[in-house]
Design a protein around this motif. Structure first.
Motif: not given
Length: 195
Positions: A53-60
């Motif tokens: 979730a942390a990686i997704w938030v940054i990329a998105a």
């Protein structure tokens, strides 16, 4: 913020590559999280989900903040597709969990149960009949997923005509499969072979 926009304008490929790589990691983690969660590793699945979730938030956020840069959307989608492939490949290599192999052997001379037991597998053997006439060996083996390719190769070497199915095991109590003794019921010839 102005510095980031200048960085994107100067080196757009760097951000696109970073988003692509982040999505590969994020989706790979998601794939592994689902598969280990299915096998009952709840704490590990939760930890993986947090990182995912942390990686997704940054990329998105980088893509949504710069929707006018079409190549970021392409990098995001390409990372997602690649992440699925990488995640499934990694999960197979990790070999987390156990699987149940059901083997039917029509070859009485092969004696698969004894051969597999000698090789360190715990085997439950049931005597069966095919169409009421020919006797068959019906074997159950529960073992770690990472050992399955070796087991299936061995079964094929010992009896190329053997039929087998492989099923994921969500949970398994004990080192041996004693539950099969009780499940067999009376009247079945059942032999439990220990390691």
């Amino acid at each position: 913020m102005q510095t980031l926009i200048q960085l994107i304008d100067t080196y757009p490929a760097v951000l696109a590559l970073a988003i692509f790589c982040a999505r590969i990691v994020d989706v790979s983690l998601g794939t592994i999280r689902i598969l280990v969660g299915f096998r009952g590793y709840r704490l590990l699945a939760a930890l993986i989900g947090f990182c995912e979730a942390a990686i997704w938030v940054i990329a998105a956020s980088k893509v949504i903040g710069h929707l006018d840069y079409w190549y970021l959307v392409i990098a995001y989608a390409a990372g997602y597709a690649t992440g699925n492939f990488v995640g499934i490949t990694l999960e197979r290599r990790l070999g987390v969990g156990r699987e149940l192999v059901r083997i039917i052997s029509y070859c009485s001379a092969c004696n698969l149960a004894d051969a597999l037991t000698r090789r360190g597998y715990s085997v439950v053997e049931l005597a069966g009949r095919h169409r009421g006439e020919a006797s068959v060996q019906v074997l159950y083996v529960v073992d770690k997923r990472r050992r399955m390719p070796e087991l299936l190769r061995l079964v094929h070497e010992l009896d190329p005509a053997a039929i087998y199915t492989v099923t994921d095991v969500k949970s398994c109590h004990g080192e041996d499969v004693h539950a099969l003794d009780a499940a067999a019921g009376p009247g079945l010839a059942l032999r439990f072979k220990r390691k």
